[in-house]
Design an enzyme around this catalytic site. Structure first.
Site, PDB file in Angstrom:
ATOM      1  N   PRO A 240      40.245  41.681  33.440  1.00  0.00           N
ATOM      2  CA  PRO A 240      38.999  41.136  33.954  1.00  0.00           C
ATOM      3  C   PRO A 240      38.660  39.736  33.449  1.00  0.00           C
ATOM      4  CG  PRO A 240      38.626  42.989  32.436  1.00  0.00           C
ATOM      5  CD  PRO A 240      40.034  42.560  32.302  1.00  0.00           C
ATOM      6  N   GLU A 241      38.810  38.775  34.318  1.00  0.00           N
ATOM      7  CA  GLU A 241      38.248  37.441  34.092  1.00  0.00           C
ATOM      8  C   GLU A 241      37.103  37.307  35.086  1.00  0.00           C
ATOM      9  OE1 GLU A 241      41.174  34.292  33.927  1.00  0.00           O
ATOM     10  OE2 GLU A 241      42.729  35.660  33.276  1.00  0.00           O
TER      11      GLU A 241
END
Length: 277
Positions: free
Chosen positions: A2-3
């Site tokens: 998750p960015e």
DNA sequence: AGGTCTGTTACTGA
DNA sequence: ATCAGTAACAGACC
């Protein structure tokens, strides 16, 4: 994985929870990166979810009494929505939020680098992990000029600067490589060596790559999925990340280590400024 | 068996 | 005080 784009995709997927009333919150693993505040399970059953938003890589679920559930996905965290009748608890399901509608929201995180916090919204946004965040990567007031001002005395490589959440927040290791390739800037370039024009180009690439990634539903490397379990697509559009065995127009992609993290780039396209003329 | 991996921060030393 | 660099967290996967 998750960015910013994956967190944004998650937040958009959670919108169907808005307006629901929380019935219960169950904690199956009290200690993630930090210990989940115990009082989260005492949430009164008449509380509504009134807003869900993103700040950098943090997810904020705001309740009708101005309390807030904050979730950070860490390295391997995922939020999924399930129909109550079909849900079966799986390994690493650490927190389960149940609403008055058919939904369950489940936080699953194998590596437990993620965390959950709970407090009044006004207290949450005063916590150090929020206060220390720099400007949002997609904030329109992030201009080339502003970026130049922030980095023109920095001796660290631009790759490291992009990962520094205190300077710009939201970019992670994967998109940093993709953004620098898009901007044709070497990850080894020192912040202080970027001219104003380079910073303008870089800001365009940040917007370009992150926006396209969001529109593709994020990237699914290993196991990232959206709240309904569907996969993102943007990994198919990676130009350099994880591609150190392949070439672009006959030019080799290299993998190097910077500060213990892998960087992928094409040295023939991302030429160091001093070697250009 | 050992190396690698998406994120963050406390700590060290200059 | 600021800045730069390292180690640590935990599990899955190759």
């Amino acid at each position: 994985m998750p960015e910013l784009p994956e967190v944004e995709t998650t937040v958009r997927g959670l919108k169907s929870l808005i307006g629901s009333t929380i019935i219960s919150i169950k904690i199956h693993t009290p200690k993630l990166r930090f210990i989940i505040p115990k009082n989260i399970i005492s949430i009164k059953s008449n509380l509504k979810i009134i807003e869900i938003k993103r700040r950098s890589k943090y997810i904020l679920i705001i309740l009708s009494n101005k309390q807030c559930i904050l979730i950070h996905l860490g390295m391997s965290g995922r939020l999924r929505l399930f129909n109550k009748k079909k849900f079966q608890k799986e390994k690493h399901d650490h927190l389960i939020l149940s609403t008055n509608k058919e939904h369950l929201m489940v936080f699953n995180d194998p590596r437990r680098f993620g965390f959950v916090d709970f407090d009044l919204y006004k207290n949450i946004i005063q916590k150090r992990y929020i206060l220390n965040l720099g400007i949002e990567a997609l904030d329109l007031s992030l201009t080339g000029k502003l970026l130049f001002k922030k980095i023109n005395k920095k001796i660290v490589p631009i790759k490291q600067i992009l990962l520094d959440q205190r300077i710009i927040s939201g970019i992670g290791n994967i998109y940093a490589s993709e953004i620098l390739f898009n901007a044709k800037i070497s990850p080894l370039e020192r912040g202080m060596d970027l001219k104003l024009d380079h910073c303008k180009t870089l800001v365009c690439s940040i917007r370009n790559i992150l926006t396209k990634a969001i529109n593709s539903g994020g990237s699914s490397l290993k196991d990232y999925v959206s709240v309904d379990g569907t996969l993102g697509n943007f990994q198919k559009k990676f130009k350099v990340y994880g591609k150190d065995k392949s070439t672009i127009n006959g030019k080799k992609i290299k993998k190097i280590l910077q500060y213990g993290r892998s960087t992928y780039f094409c040295p023939d396209i991302q030429i160091k400024f001093k070697k250009r003329y």
